[in-house]
Design a protein around this motif. Structure first.
Motif, short mmCIF file in Angstrom:
data_model
loop_
_atom_site.label_atom_id
_atom_site.label_comp_id
_atom_site.label_asym_id
_atom_site.label_seq_id
_atom_site.Cartn_x
_atom_site.Cartn_y
_atom_site.Cartn_z
N VAL A 1 49.92 31.99 46.72
CA VAL A 1 48.88 31.50 46.15
C VAL A 1 47.79 32.02 46.83
O VAL A 1 46.53 32.21 46.71
CB VAL A 1 48.77 30.11 45.87
CG1 VAL A 1 47.74 29.44 45.38
CG2 VAL A 1 49.80 29.88 44.81
N GLY B 1 46.65 35.29 47.07
CA GLY B 1 45.86 35.91 45.75
C GLY B 1 44.48 35.25 45.68
O GLY B 1 43.58 36.26 45.32
N ILE B 2 44.45 34.10 46.31
CA ILE B 2 42.94 33.57 46.30
C ILE B 2 42.36 34.41 47.30
O ILE B 2 40.99 34.86 46.95
CB ILE B 2 42.87 32.22 47.01
CG1 ILE B 2 43.66 31.34 45.73
CG2 ILE B 2 41.34 31.64 47.27
CD1 ILE B 2 43.69 29.87 46.21
N GLU C 1 42.74 37.59 48.23
CA GLU C 1 42.37 38.84 47.46
C GLU C 1 41.20 38.97 46.58
O GLU C 1 40.45 39.78 46.65
CB GLU C 1 43.60 39.44 46.75
CG GLU C 1 44.62 39.88 47.76
CD GLU C 1 45.85 40.35 46.90
OE1 GLU C 1 46.02 40.20 45.60
OE2 GLU C 1 46.99 40.63 47.43
N GLU C 2 41.00 37.81 45.59
CA GLU C 2 39.94 37.73 44.96
C GLU C 2 38.74 37.42 45.70
O GLU C 2 37.57 38.00 45.33
CB GLU C 2 40.08 36.37 43.78
CG GLU C 2 41.18 36.74 42.86
CD GLU C 2 40.85 35.92 41.71
OE1 GLU C 2 39.93 36.01 41.04
OE2 GLU C 2 41.80 35.23 41.04
N GLU D 1 37.59 40.88 46.98
CA GLU D 1 36.92 41.55 46.28
C GLU D 1 35.44 41.24 45.94
O GLU D 1 34.57 42.11 45.67
CB GLU D 1 37.83 41.35 44.89
CG GLU D 1 37.18 42.21 43.63
CD GLU D 1 37.77 42.21 42.40
OE1 GLU D 1 37.35 42.66 41.39
OE2 GLU D 1 38.99 41.58 42.35
N SER E 1 43.83 29.59 38.38
CA SER E 1 44.99 30.20 38.26
C SER E 1 45.01 31.36 37.44
O SER E 1 45.79 32.43 37.52
CB SER E 1 46.34 29.30 37.68
OG SER E 1 45.87 29.02 36.39
N VAL E 2 44.06 31.67 36.81
CA VAL E 2 43.85 32.93 35.95
C VAL E 2 43.33 34.04 36.81
O VAL E 2 42.27 33.79 37.31
CB VAL E 2 43.01 32.69 34.64
CG1 VAL E 2 42.74 33.99 34.11
CG2 VAL E 2 43.49 31.58 33.82
N THR E 3 44.19 35.07 36.98
CA THR E 3 43.76 36.26 37.97
C THR E 3 42.42 36.68 37.45
O THR E 3 42.08 37.25 36.43
CB THR E 3 44.77 37.31 37.90
OG1 THR E 3 45.95 36.75 38.50
CG2 THR E 3 44.09 38.41 39.03
N GLY E 4 41.29 36.80 38.48
CA GLY E 4 40.29 37.61 38.03
C GLY E 4 38.88 36.53 37.81
O GLY E 4 37.58 36.97 37.47
N ASN E 5 39.10 35.29 37.59
CA ASN E 5 38.35 34.36 37.28
C ASN E 5 37.02 34.11 38.12
O ASN E 5 36.24 33.69 37.85
CB ASN E 5 39.12 33.19 36.85
CG ASN E 5 39.24 32.82 35.39
OD1 ASN E 5 38.91 33.76 34.71
ND2 ASN E 5 39.94 31.59 34.95
#
Length: 242
Positions: free
Chosen positions: A29, A32-33, A35-36, A39, A217-221
């Motif tokens: 998790v 993932g955070i 990485e966003e 970006e 939790s929604v990827t790209g949000n």
């Protein structure tokens, strides 16, 4: 769609770092955070983050169990620093320059919070993570997020949660709960909608800082929110129910 916000304050709850675990930090998790955030940072958006500590220790629960409330809150502040350092490590593994600033002096592991230095880091393209809350007991990390957003002149406060916006009832218990797209600060305060604590809402209201509540939790949000896409609920706009 272009970038809507140039300087943002992202509020992450400690629980968001748990993922599906019952306690602690889920590395997947956190990565993932990171990485966003990486970006978004690459687009030139200036990013500050306030992270909670509820995945490790929550002061209110400690006080409820008989611990002195101030002591419990200080322990909770230390938990937020653990989360901040974990997120910093994940970001720097992606090549994102990151600084952790803490409201309680911990010079061996983080910088002290200095407003002008934080702004300078942001201007240089570094992600700044604020740990240890406001440094004061009896204040939540939501209030810290609103305070830091005002201090650094953030364009918006993003409240990243496990739900996709603000509802008129708990959607986990009421399948007919209605999600709002926009609300005024006054409506949130008057109806006690639990977006953030009342002190945080009042700070944002006084400083005209919009709050966007969305599902982390929604990827790209995070990217969608920065681009100004209509996700979640915006507090500080028109009130669709007033």
């Amino acid at each position: 769609m272009g970038i809507t916000y140039r300087r943002i304050l992202l509020k992450l709850s400690g629980e968001a770092l748990m993922g599906d675990l019952s306690y602690g930090i889920d590395p997947a998790v956190v990565n993932g955070i990171a990485e966003e955030v990486s970006e978004i940072a690459a687009t030139g958006v200036q990013i500050a983050i306030v992270v909670g500590g509820g995945n490790i220790f929550r002061g209110v629960k400690g006080a409820a169990a008989g611990m002195d409330r101030a002591t419990a809150d200080y322990i909770g502040m230390i938990a937020t620093v653990m989360n901040a350092m974990t997120l910093q490590d994940a970001l720097e593994h992606l090549g994102v320059p990151t600084r952790v600033q803490t409201a309680i002096a911990m010079q061996e592991v983080a910088e002290p919070y200095i407003r002008r230095r934080a702004i300078r880091h942001l201007e240089k393209g570094r992600v700044v993570i604020f740990g240890a809350g406001s440094g004061n007991p009896f204040f939540t990390t939501d209030t810290t997020a609103a305070l830091r957003a005002a201090e650094i002149s953030a364009d918006v406060l993003f409240k990243a949660t496990k739900v996709d916006g603000v509802y008129d009832a708990d959607p986990a218990h009421n399948p007919n709960a209605r999600r709002f797209q926009s609300l005024t600060y006054s409506h949130v305060l008057t109806h006690d909608l639990k977006v953030m604590d009342s002190t945080a809402i009042a700070l944002c209201k006084d400083n005209n800082i919009p709050i966007v509540v969305f599902d982390l939790s929604v990827t790209g949000n995070v990217r969608r929110a920065v681009m100004g896409e209509s996700i979640g609920t915006i507090v500080g706009g028109l009130c669709e129910v007033c």
